[in-house]
Design a protein around this motif. Structure first.
Motif, PDB file in Angstrom:
ATOM      1  N   PHE A 236       0.854  -1.178   0.000  1.00  0.00           N
ATOM      2  CA  PHE A 236       0.000   0.000   0.000  1.00  0.00           C
ATOM      3  C   PHE A 236       0.892   1.229   0.000  1.00  0.00           C
ATOM      4  CE2 PHE A 236      -3.188  -2.945   1.579  1.00  0.00           C
ATOM      5  CZ  PHE A 236      -4.318  -2.505   0.927  1.00  0.00           C
ATOM      6  N   SER A 237       0.543   2.195  -0.825  1.00  0.00           N
ATOM      7  CA  SER A 237       1.389   3.387  -0.885  1.00  0.00           C
ATOM      8  C   SER A 237       0.627   4.681  -0.589  1.00  0.00           C
ATOM      9  CB  SER A 237       2.050   3.485  -2.262  1.00  0.00           C
ATOM     10  OG  SER A 237       1.069   3.584  -3.270  1.00  0.00           O
ATOM     11  N   GLN A 238      -0.662   4.604  -0.326  1.00  0.00           N
ATOM     12  CA  GLN A 238      -1.438   5.808  -0.036  1.00  0.00           C
ATOM     13  C   GLN A 238      -1.175   6.235   1.414  1.00  0.00           C
ATOM     14  OE1 GLN A 238      -2.883   2.948  -1.049  1.00  0.00           O
ATOM     15  NE2 GLN A 238      -3.902   3.327  -2.990  1.00  0.00           N
ATOM     16  N   PRO A 239      -0.654   7.440   1.601  1.00  0.00           N
ATOM     17  CA  PRO A 239      -0.340   7.910   2.951  1.00  0.00           C
ATOM     18  C   PRO A 239      -1.559   7.978   3.867  1.00  0.00           C
ATOM     19  CG  PRO A 239       0.613   9.378   1.298  1.00  0.00           C
ATOM     20  CD  PRO A 239      -0.246   8.396   0.577  1.00  0.00           C
ATOM     21  N   ASP A 240      -2.743   8.230   3.311  1.00  0.00           N
ATOM     22  CA  ASP A 240      -3.934   8.343   4.165  1.00  0.00           C
ATOM     23  C   ASP A 240      -4.273   7.029   4.853  1.00  0.00           C
ATOM     24  OD1 ASP A 240      -4.659   7.525   1.490  1.00  0.00           O
ATOM     25  OD2 ASP A 240      -6.762   7.778   2.057  1.00  0.00           O
ATOM     26  N   ILE A 241      -3.930   5.909   4.242  1.00  0.00           N
ATOM     27  CA  ILE A 241      -4.181   4.610   4.878  1.00  0.00           C
ATOM     28  C   ILE A 241      -3.278   4.461   6.101  1.00  0.00           C
ATOM     29  CG2 ILE A 241      -3.989   2.110   4.598  1.00  0.00           C
ATOM     30  CD1 ILE A 241      -4.816   2.532   1.656  1.00  0.00           C
ATOM     31  N   TYR A 242      -2.010   4.845   5.949  1.00  0.00           N
ATOM     32  CA  TYR A 242      -1.076   4.774   7.068  1.00  0.00           C
ATOM     33  C   TYR A 242      -1.498   5.735   8.181  1.00  0.00           C
ATOM     34  CZ  TYR A 242       2.045   2.024   4.112  1.00  0.00           C
ATOM     35  OH  TYR A 242       2.574   1.040   3.331  1.00  0.00           O
ATOM     36  N   GLN A 243      -1.961   6.919   7.787  1.00  0.00           N
ATOM     37  CA  GLN A 243      -2.411   7.911   8.769  1.00  0.00           C
ATOM     38  C   GLN A 243      -3.619   7.389   9.536  1.00  0.00           C
ATOM     39  OE1 GLN A 243      -0.962  11.199   9.357  1.00  0.00           O
ATOM     40  NE2 GLN A 243      -2.129  10.695  11.183  1.00  0.00           N
ATOM     41  N   ARG A 244      -4.518   6.712   8.839  1.00  0.00           N
ATOM     42  CA  ARG A 244      -5.714   6.164   9.467  1.00  0.00           C
ATOM     43  C   ARG A 244      -5.339   5.118  10.525  1.00  0.00           C
ATOM     44  NH1 ARG A 244     -10.270   4.606   5.341  1.00  0.00           N
ATOM     45  NH2 ARG A 244      -9.819   6.754   4.823  1.00  0.00           N
ATOM     46  N   VAL A 245      -4.370   4.275  10.204  1.00  0.00           N
ATOM     47  CA  VAL A 245      -3.905   3.262  11.156  1.00  0.00           C
ATOM     48  C   VAL A 245      -3.274   3.934  12.367  1.00  0.00           C
ATOM     49  CG1 VAL A 245      -2.244   1.385  11.504  1.00  0.00           C
ATOM     50  CG2 VAL A 245      -3.619   1.456   9.423  1.00  0.00           C
ATOM     51  N   GLN A 246      -2.447   4.937  12.117  1.00  0.00           N
ATOM     52  CA  GLN A 246      -1.824   5.647  13.234  1.00  0.00           C
ATOM     53  C   GLN A 246      -2.891   6.305  14.104  1.00  0.00           C
ATOM     54  OE1 GLN A 246       0.537   9.055  12.329  1.00  0.00           O
ATOM     55  NE2 GLN A 246       1.070   9.365  14.458  1.00  0.00           N
ATOM     56  N   ASP A 247      -3.858   6.952  13.488  1.00  0.00           N
ATOM     57  CA  ASP A 247      -4.923   7.604  14.246  1.00  0.00           C
ATOM     58  C   ASP A 247      -5.682   6.594  15.104  1.00  0.00           C
ATOM     59  OD1 ASP A 247      -4.257  10.053  13.168  1.00  0.00           O
ATOM     60  OD2 ASP A 247      -5.965  10.143  11.788  1.00  0.00           O
ATOM     61  N   LYS A 248      -5.962   5.440  14.541  1.00  0.00           N
ATOM     62  CA  LYS A 248      -6.706   4.412  15.278  1.00  0.00           C
ATOM     63  C   LYS A 248      -5.974   4.010  16.554  1.00  0.00           C
ATOM     64  CE  LYS A 248      -6.700  -0.181  14.337  1.00  0.00           C
ATOM     65  NZ  LYS A 248      -6.935  -1.413  13.582  1.00  0.00           N
TER      66      LYS A 248
END
Length: 134
Positions: free
Chosen positions: A82-94
């Motif tokens: 996965f390369s979309q930064p928003d997916i990584y941000q979502r995981v971090q936020d969770k």
């Protein structure tokens, strides 16, 4: 957010976002030590908030678990390419939201208020803003 918190968060994010390709190019690259990050943050919170020993124990346990889960999910996303930064941000936020909720139960109301003033309130507002934008 104080300078130490920014460095800790930046270090954790940088380590988590290192793509597997870069790791293949540098096989000697050191794996992120999530336990060490959690210990340092628990010690920082203990000093800042004047935590009791039992509170330090719980904060350390919460941070080790949540940082560990965050790191594992990031690794899985990287392995899935996965390369979309928003997916990584979502995981971090969770995981940061889970950590904050758990820490709130451990801290006294005065400690929680001081924790929020130390930068947590801003991080929570930013998470909520990103959540609304989704």
């Amino acid at each position: 957010m104080n300078l130490y918190s920014k460095k800790l968060l930046t270090g954790l994010l940088a380590a988590c976002f290192t793509f597997p390709l870069a790791a293949q190019e540098k096989p000697e690259q050191k794996e992120v030590n999530v336990d060490e990050l959690a210990i340092k943050e628990a010690e920082r919170l203990a000093e800042l908030l004047k935590l009791e020993d039992w509170q330090v124990f719980y904060a350390d346990s919460i941070l080790r678990h949540d940082y560990g889960q965050l790191h594992e999910e990031i690794k899985q996303l990287q392995l899935s390419h996965f390369s979309q930064p928003d997916i990584y941000q979502r995981v971090q936020d969770k995981w940061m939201e889970k950590a904050d909720h758990a820490l709130e139960k451990v801290f006294t109301p005065a400690q929680w208020k001081k924790y929020l003033k130390d930068g947590a309130a801003k991080r929570i507002r930013e998470r909520e803003k990103r959540k609304k934008e989704r």
